[in-house]
Design a protein around this motif. Structure first.
Motif, mmCIF file in Angstrom:
data_model
loop_
_atom_site.group_PDB
_atom_site.id
_atom_site.type_symbol
_atom_site.label_atom_id
_atom_site.label_comp_id
_atom_site.label_asym_id
_atom_site.label_seq_id
_atom_site.Cartn_x
_atom_site.Cartn_y
_atom_site.Cartn_z
ATOM 1 N N GLU A 83 0.817 -1.207 0.000
ATOM 2 C CA GLU A 83 0.000 0.000 0.000
ATOM 3 C C GLU A 83 0.857 1.266 0.000
ATOM 4 O OE1 GLU A 83 -3.113 -0.220 -0.542
ATOM 5 O OE2 GLU A 83 -3.133 -2.415 -0.377
ATOM 6 N N THR A 84 1.866 1.292 0.864
ATOM 7 C CA THR A 84 2.680 2.505 1.000
ATOM 8 C C THR A 84 3.902 2.509 0.103
ATOM 9 O OG1 THR A 84 4.008 1.562 2.801
ATOM 10 C CG2 THR A 84 1.956 2.671 3.402
ATOM 11 N N GLY A 85 4.351 1.309 -0.332
ATOM 12 C CA GLY A 85 5.551 1.241 -1.153
ATOM 13 C C GLY A 85 6.842 1.390 -0.380
ATOM 14 N N LEU A 142 13.174 3.227 2.672
ATOM 15 C CA LEU A 142 13.024 4.001 1.450
ATOM 16 C C LEU A 142 11.768 3.557 0.699
ATOM 17 C CD1 LEU A 142 16.690 3.990 0.050
ATOM 18 C CD2 LEU A 142 15.559 5.824 1.307
ATOM 19 N N HIS A 143 11.310 4.418 -0.184
ATOM 20 C CA HIS A 143 10.219 4.064 -1.083
ATOM 21 C C HIS A 143 10.809 3.340 -2.289
ATOM 22 C CE1 HIS A 143 6.762 4.532 -3.819
ATOM 23 N NE2 HIS A 143 6.045 4.698 -2.727
ATOM 24 N N PHE A 144 10.027 2.463 -2.921
ATOM 25 C CA PHE A 144 10.514 1.740 -4.095
ATOM 26 C C PHE A 144 10.992 2.704 -5.185
ATOM 27 C CE2 PHE A 144 8.329 -2.083 -2.502
ATOM 28 C CZ PHE A 144 9.273 -3.043 -2.814
ATOM 29 N N LEU A 145 10.398 3.881 -5.266
ATOM 30 C CA LEU A 145 10.821 4.850 -6.279
ATOM 31 C C LEU A 145 12.274 5.265 -6.097
ATOM 32 C CD1 LEU A 145 7.839 7.315 -6.833
ATOM 33 C CD2 LEU A 145 8.999 5.919 -8.543
ATOM 34 N N PRO A 194 16.505 5.693 -11.098
ATOM 35 C CA PRO A 194 17.237 6.943 -11.336
ATOM 36 C C PRO A 194 16.419 8.171 -10.973
ATOM 37 C CG PRO A 194 17.552 5.414 -13.165
ATOM 38 C CD PRO A 194 16.513 4.803 -12.279
ATOM 39 N N GLU A 195 17.101 9.149 -10.370
ATOM 40 C CA GLU A 195 16.428 10.368 -9.912
ATOM 41 C C GLU A 195 15.753 11.101 -11.065
ATOM 42 O OE1 GLU A 195 15.911 11.978 -7.082
ATOM 43 O OE2 GLU A 195 16.730 10.418 -5.794
ATOM 44 N N ASP A 196 16.444 11.168 -12.228
ATOM 45 C CA ASP A 196 15.912 11.953 -13.342
ATOM 46 C C ASP A 196 14.821 11.210 -14.119
ATOM 47 O OD1 ASP A 196 17.671 10.054 -14.178
ATOM 48 O OD2 ASP A 196 18.594 11.264 -15.752
#
Length: 757
Positions: A281-283, A306-309, A313-315
């Protein structure tokens, strides 16, 4: 009188009752109560001992310290605490105390006669003892304890015993209080009767009835007490059994859960791919395995939370947001996915995911597979396919070119003979011959690139090969070549074309290292390799060739990999140059080493085994200036190229031989058999190794030797790197002459084959 007698009888009866009842209480009733307590204690002791026996394996002879497990000790401690047992001991068959809840007892030996004569013969033994205990306030308190011995049976004997202590102080106090109260009632009744006799006989009946009533009440109370004790005992037994079952079930559940967790953790940690586990739900990531830590380059404590995102890559986060929100269940097709390494490097990955329901909580498990190596292999395979295509093309060109050069060199050799003493024509023909020989060396390089293979060696000096190869590849470049080659350099037994390719590759490598120009130094020297040296060479004489550049140098952490196939730091490089150098030199029995410093350049050293025998060098020198060796006899030439057949036929006729030609092996076999039947056999046969669409030299020589074991056969091929050319005798040939060849070489080989079989 009658009343007096009655009174006396009543008095005597009262006195007898007063005297008899205490005696009865001390001689019968008190022991009966003790027997009841002992029976109850033995019953419970047997139940407890039976339970404890489940926690160890019964040995065949006697219990030993190794049979007392941690689980048994824990279970004894729990039972002692929950059921208020005074003490529990475990004896071996010899009476030694193997375990006790009072550690000071361990190791002592029970030498009492009842232990051996009763317990070790398989019977229970119990006794009541009084123990004095000092309280924390310093008072001495006496307690009644039942010691019960329960034997432990093995297969056919008693192997040990339990001793279980029950504190019966409270029960005894209860019974004693009851008995004391009963005794007081009896004494009171007797005293009342004796007093009543003096007051009034009429109350005798009433008192007797009262006494009878009291006895009935006492009996009723006793029965009620026994029933209460039996009921309580049954309840305790049931509760104990249920408690044991609950404990066993809980332990089994805990053990199963522990095993399951350990298996899961082991599988996760041993997985070959990175695994990230987080809340669906939260990732938010709440677990990661070892491969995941390696993939991201961060410790686990930094990844968890951390979140999966944050893995991507940041960009490019916006591109991955939908994918992450969809829990990686819909992976885009034909699109490379990446994660961000701590160094900033993007790592290509394949992602698969699954949604798990654990305790009502949705968990997403993402498996990230690093495909960097696979992508590199795919690229290298594409390069390899291109190189394979190029090598096939180069091999075919070199083979056809060698056939043409064979005809050209043959005609030039004949033209030199026909030119006579005309120096102008001879000079131009010699210049043409040199150019053809340069072309011959070029075809050797093409074949080395195309086929590799075992070297076709001959004893030769290195000076000319090194100088021409080094200078040739630097034409038109910004790099200048400086060669220092001594005149007394030892001869070497080498394949000229392959060693020329080695020099070419290393000089090209030096020029690439000096993209702004510079000086490439090449020198050679004679060296002796000793057994104690650092080189992996057989001790003996070697020629060492050194090629030094002034380029940027090679970092120390890359030196061990520069000879690996496909390893290159050049954007357009194939990674085959230095690996082919390594292979060629190794096939010659030599070694390649390198020294390099960043910013100062690199030096490559080539060690080739030297030939220091003067006779070998003399023969080789003589061959350079020898005149064609004339001869007589019949020669059969098999080659699929007409121009080669014509040129070779002319050379052989010039040398004095009678020549017949065949286009392929089948025709040659028929001609050879016919010549034998006519009594005019061929003195030698020259077979081309490769005949497209027909029988080649390898099959022809086998069948020719079956037809005539004494046949003299020479192999010839434009593919001079074919293994048959290097090991021709293993395939049935008696001589070898690689294309293109000169009239002197052809004449020498035929003469050796015919006259020196």
């Amino acid at each position: 009188m009658r009343s007096s007698k009655t009174l006396i009888l009543l008095l005597l009866f009262s006195l007898a009752a007063v005297v008899f009842l205490p005696i009865f209480a001390f001689t019968y009733f008190y022991p009966s109560v003790d027997d009841l307590l002992i029976q109850d204690a033995e019953h419970q002791a047997r139940m407890v001992a039976k339970h404890f026996s489940l926690y160890f394996r019964i040995p065949e002879h006697t219990l030993g310290p190794e049979d007392i497990s941690i689980d048994l000790k824990d279970e004894i401690s729990m039972i002692v605490e929950n059921f208020s047992l005074e003490k529990v001991k475990v004896f071996s068959g010899t009476g030694e105390i193997l375990y006790s809840t009072h550690a000071e007892d361990i190791g002592r030996v029970n030498t009492k006669d009842y232990f051996r004569s009763v317990v070790m013969r398989g019977r229970n033994f119990s006794k009541i003892v009084r123990k004095d205990t000092r309280t924390l306030e310093g008072r001495v308190v006496s307690r009644d304890v039942i010691e019960t011995y329960v034997p432990i049976f093995g297969r056919d004997r008693v192997v040990g015993a339990f001793e279980i202590y029950y504190d019966i102080t409270a029960q005894r106090l209860l019974f004693n209080g009851l008995l004391h109260r009963s005794a007081l009632i009896i004494y009171g009744v007797s005293f009342f009767l004796m007093s009543a006799l003096g007051i009034s006989l009429f109350k005798l009946y009433t008192n007797m009835r009262a006494r009878e009533q009291a006895e009935r009440e006492l009996s009723r109370h006793r029965d009620e007490l026994e029933q209460l004790v039996d009921k309580r005992t049954a309840e305790l037994t049931t509760a104990n059994a249920k408690l044991q079952e609950d404990i066993a079930q809980r332990k089994r559940a805990e053990q199963a859960l522990l095993v399951s967790e350990e298996k899961y953790r082991s599988l996760i940690e041993m997985a070959g791919d990175a695994i990230f586990i987080g809340d669906a739900e939260t990732g938010i990531i709440h677990d990661v395995n070892r491969k995941g830590v390696e993939l991201i380059g961060r410790p686990a404590r930094e990844i968890i939370g951390l979140h999966f995102l944050a893995l991507h890559p940041e960009d490019e986060k916006e591109e991955y947001r939908t994918l992450v929100d969809n829990r990686y269940r819909t992976i885009p097709v034909n699109k490379a996915l990446h994660v961000q390494h701590i160094s900033g490097r993007k790592v290509p990955v394949e992602i698969t995911s699954s949604i798990l329901d654990i305790g009502g909580r949705k968990i997403v498990q993402g498996i990230f597979r690093d495909i960097s190596q696979r992508l590199r292999v795919e690229v290298e395979l594409q390069k390899s396919e291109r190189l394979k295509t190029a090598s096939v093309l180069a091999g075919g060109i070199a083979h056809d070119f060698n056939n043409l050069l064979t005809a050209i060199i043959g005609n030039i050799s004949l033209a030199l003979v026909e030119a006579g003493q005309d120096e102008g024509i001879r000079k131009r023909l010699n210049e043409t011959k040199k150019a053809v020989n340069r072309a011959r060396a070029l075809t050797h390089q093409l074949l080395t690139f195309a086929k590799g293979g075992s070297p076709v060696k001959q004893v030769t000096p290195l000076n000319t090969i090194i100088e021409e190869s080094a200078s040739f590849v630097l034409h038109g470049s910004k790099v200048r070549c400086e060669c220092r080659l001594p005149d007394d350099l030892w001869y070497v037994n080498i394949d000229e074309g392959q060693i020329s390719q080695v020099i070419n590759n290393l000089v090209i490598n030096a020029s690439h290292a000096m993209d702004r120009g510079g000086l490439c130094r090449v020198w050679a020297e004679n060296v002796q390799v000793a057994e104690s040296g650092n080189l992996l060479l057989t001790p003996g004489p070697y020629v060492r060739i050194a090629i030094r550049d002034e380029g940027h140098g090679i970092p120390e952490d890359r030196l061990d990999r520069i000879f690996d196939p496909f390893y290159t730091t050049k954007p357009q490089g194939s990674g085959l140059g230095l690996s082919s150098v390594f292979t060629i030199v190794k096939n010659h029995g030599g070694q390649v080493t390198v020294e390099s410093r960043v910013g100062q350049g690199s030096t490559f050293y080539i060690y080739l085994p030297a030939v220091v025998d003067g006779a070998d060098r003399t023969r080789d020198t003589e061959r350079q200036d020898e005149t064609p060796v004339q001869g007589t006899g019949r020669i059969l030439v098999m080659d699929d190229e007409e121009i080669v057949r014509d040129a070779v036929g002319s050379l052989l006729q010039y040398l004095g031989y009678e020549v017949d030609t065949a286009v392929e092996g089948g025709v040659a076999l028929n001609m050879y058999e016919e010549a034998m039947s006519r009594g005019r056999p061929y003195d030698a046969v020259i077979l081309d190794l490769t005949v497209p669409g027909g029988m080649g030299g390898k099959e022809t020589v086998r069948r020719l030797k079956e037809l005539d074991p004494g046949a003299r056969v020479i192999v010839s091929s434009g593919y001079y790197t074919d293994p048959i050319m290097a090991n021709y005798r293993s395939y049935g040939f008696d001589g070898v002459v690689p294309k293109p060849y000169q009239v002197e070489e052809l004449g020498r080989v035929i003469n050796e084959v015919i006259h020196n079989p």
